[in-house]
Scaffold this active site. Structure first.
Site, PDB file in Angstrom:
ATOM      1  N   CYS A 371      -3.922   6.045   2.569  1.00 34.54           N
ATOM      2  CA  CYS A 371      -2.758   6.242   3.454  1.00 34.54           C
ATOM      3  C   CYS A 371      -1.452   6.151   2.673  1.00 34.54           C
ATOM      4  O   CYS A 371      -0.462   5.578   3.149  1.00 34.54           O
ATOM      5  CB  CYS A 371      -2.757   5.248   4.608  1.00 34.54           C
ATOM      6  SG  CYS A 371      -4.242   5.338   5.604  1.00 34.54           S
ATOM      7  N   ALA A 372      -1.481   6.687   1.463  1.00 35.61           N
ATOM      8  CA  ALA A 372      -0.271   6.669   0.625  1.00 35.61           C
ATOM      9  C   ALA A 372      -0.189   8.011  -0.099  1.00 35.61           C
ATOM     10  O   ALA A 372      -0.084   8.055  -1.334  1.00 35.61           O
ATOM     11  CB  ALA A 372      -0.321   5.504  -0.351  1.00 35.61           C
TER      12      ALA A 372
END
Ligand code: ALA
Length: 413
Positions: A371-372
């Protein structure tokens, strides 16, 4: 390089402290995914279960003793969490987790942000401290500017020093520790520069990864607002905190969510008057058990020797990163482990396939983009394997990970 954690610093007490490790079914598991979620402390589970076993009432919503008991328990937990973070209790809002906290804040920032304003968001943010601000920019028309990172995964501080003077951002959103590389930007310095450039600037700190690895040297790590989730600090999931340096900062913002408990009253039926302090951000019934679970976890965590724990994590991470760099076609993101986080990719197999082999050896890691995506893009990778060492990790975990990886390489090359 010798594998030597400074001292296995809680070996005998591990299974006593964490029920997950006091189970014959987990004996052969090497849990290296504490950055995704930590195992829960027994004391934290107990605080939650004791509370939920009742009798309970709805906090701040009744005159009877059970409601009073719940109100007192909630406020005691708030006080404890505030003390841990170095702020007054009224500046601690309980939320459902880091993601809700960031969304609440970015929603609330709407009334405080115009098309003329600039938001700085670091390129190493988790999506939960990136997307809410991108949405704020879209809805207000303000400028959304990324603070770039270098090949080592660290923020480009020279860029920041220059551009903060030029662009004078209203909001500066930065993590206290990347959930992928473990890089911990100098939040205090960033905050000071942001305020020198624009006294109105607000610094928002994502402490979701930092909470279980860095101490709170300065209130809220030096930011104006900070947030984190309970499940990454050994407490039950579904709860977290949005905190302000000063409760009055909450009063500057419009609420981010509406419902019971967050108004003082109505001037007329169409003119609500918002509650002040944390209450403005706590619409709906409180999750008292979770707040107690968090306070219990922080109480235990704050008794641990932080520098010893950090040295322990660093030793495990550094040895692992060193072993990885000796393997052909394996690349450690940011070139090194930091704060016990080691993320890597290999040119001979996809991260998901490596993760599957690790799992077959009992090594539980996280794979994917974590999630980056802006960070992954800047580092030029689509997916990586992340090994996260924490206070419950030991040398056997690090050795098992390397052994499993050697096996994966044999299988795929
Ligand atoms: N944000 C969590 C992680 O880094 C889930 O894995």
């Amino acid at each position: 390089m010798e594998l030597m954690a400074t001292r296995i610093w809680m070996p005998d007490r591990l299974s006593e402290l964490f029920p997950a490790f006091n189970d014959p079914r987990t004996r052969d598991i090497h849990y290296l995914d504490g950055a995704a979620t930590s195992q829960r402390l027994a004391a934290s589970i107990k605080a939650l279960v004791d509370y939920e076993s009742g009798p309970v009432g709805n906090a701040h919503r009744g005159a009877h003793p059970w409601a009073e008991k719940s109100s007192s328990a909630l406020e005691a937990a708030r006080k404890d969490v505030g003390k841990y973070l170095g702020i007054e209790a009224n500046a601690v809002a309980f939320t459902s987790g880091a993601t809700e906290s960031a969304n609440l804040l970015a929603q609330a920032a709407r009334g405080h942000t115009s098309a003329m304003d600039v938001i700085f968001v670091s390129q190493m943010e988790h999506h939960s401290n990136y997307l809410p601000w991108l949405e704020l920019a879209r809805s207000t028309g303000c400028s959304f500017v990324e603070i770039p990172i270098g090949a080592d995964g660290c923020l480009d501080l020279a860029w920041f020093e220059r551009e903060v003077q030029v662009q004078k951002p209203k909001w500066v959103c930065v993590t206290a520790m990347s959930n992928v590389t473990g890089v911990a930007p100098p939040v205090r310095w960033i905050s000071r520069l942001a305020k020198e450039a624009n006294p109105q600037a607000m610094v928002v700190v994502d402490a979701a990864q930092a909470i279980a690895h860095l101490g709170v040297e300065e209130a809220l790590w030096g930011g104006d607002f900070a947030f984190f989730s309970s499940h990454k600090i050994f407490a039950p999931s579904g709860s977290g905190v949005l905190a302000a340096r000063d409760a009055e900062l909450f009063d500057l913002l419009e609420p981010g969510k509406f419902g019971g408990g967050m108004i003082r009253g109505f001037k007329s039926n169409t003119e609500p008057r918002w509650a002040s302090g944390h209450a403005r951000f706590e619409a709906g019934s409180a999750n008292v058990g979770a707040a107690l679970g968090l306070a219990a976890a922080l109480s235990i965590f704050s008794q641990w020797d932080l520098s010893l724990m950090q040295a322990h994590e660093e030793a495990l991470g550094s040895w692992t990163a060193h072993e990885l760099t000796k393997m052909d076609g394996v690349f450690v993101l940011g070139g090194a482990s930091r704060h016990g986080l080691v993320s890597f990719h290999a040119d001979w197999a996809h991260a998901h396939d490596i993760g599957t082999v690790l799992e077959s050896h009992g090594v539980f890691a996280r794979v994917g983009h974590h999630c980056a995506l802006p960070l992954m893009g800047a580092l030029g990778v689509q997916a990586c394997v992340r090994l996260s060492f924490g206070p419950t990790s030991n040398e056997a975990d690090a050795e098992a990970a390397i052994k499993a990886l050697v096996s994966a390489k044999r299988r795929f090359t």
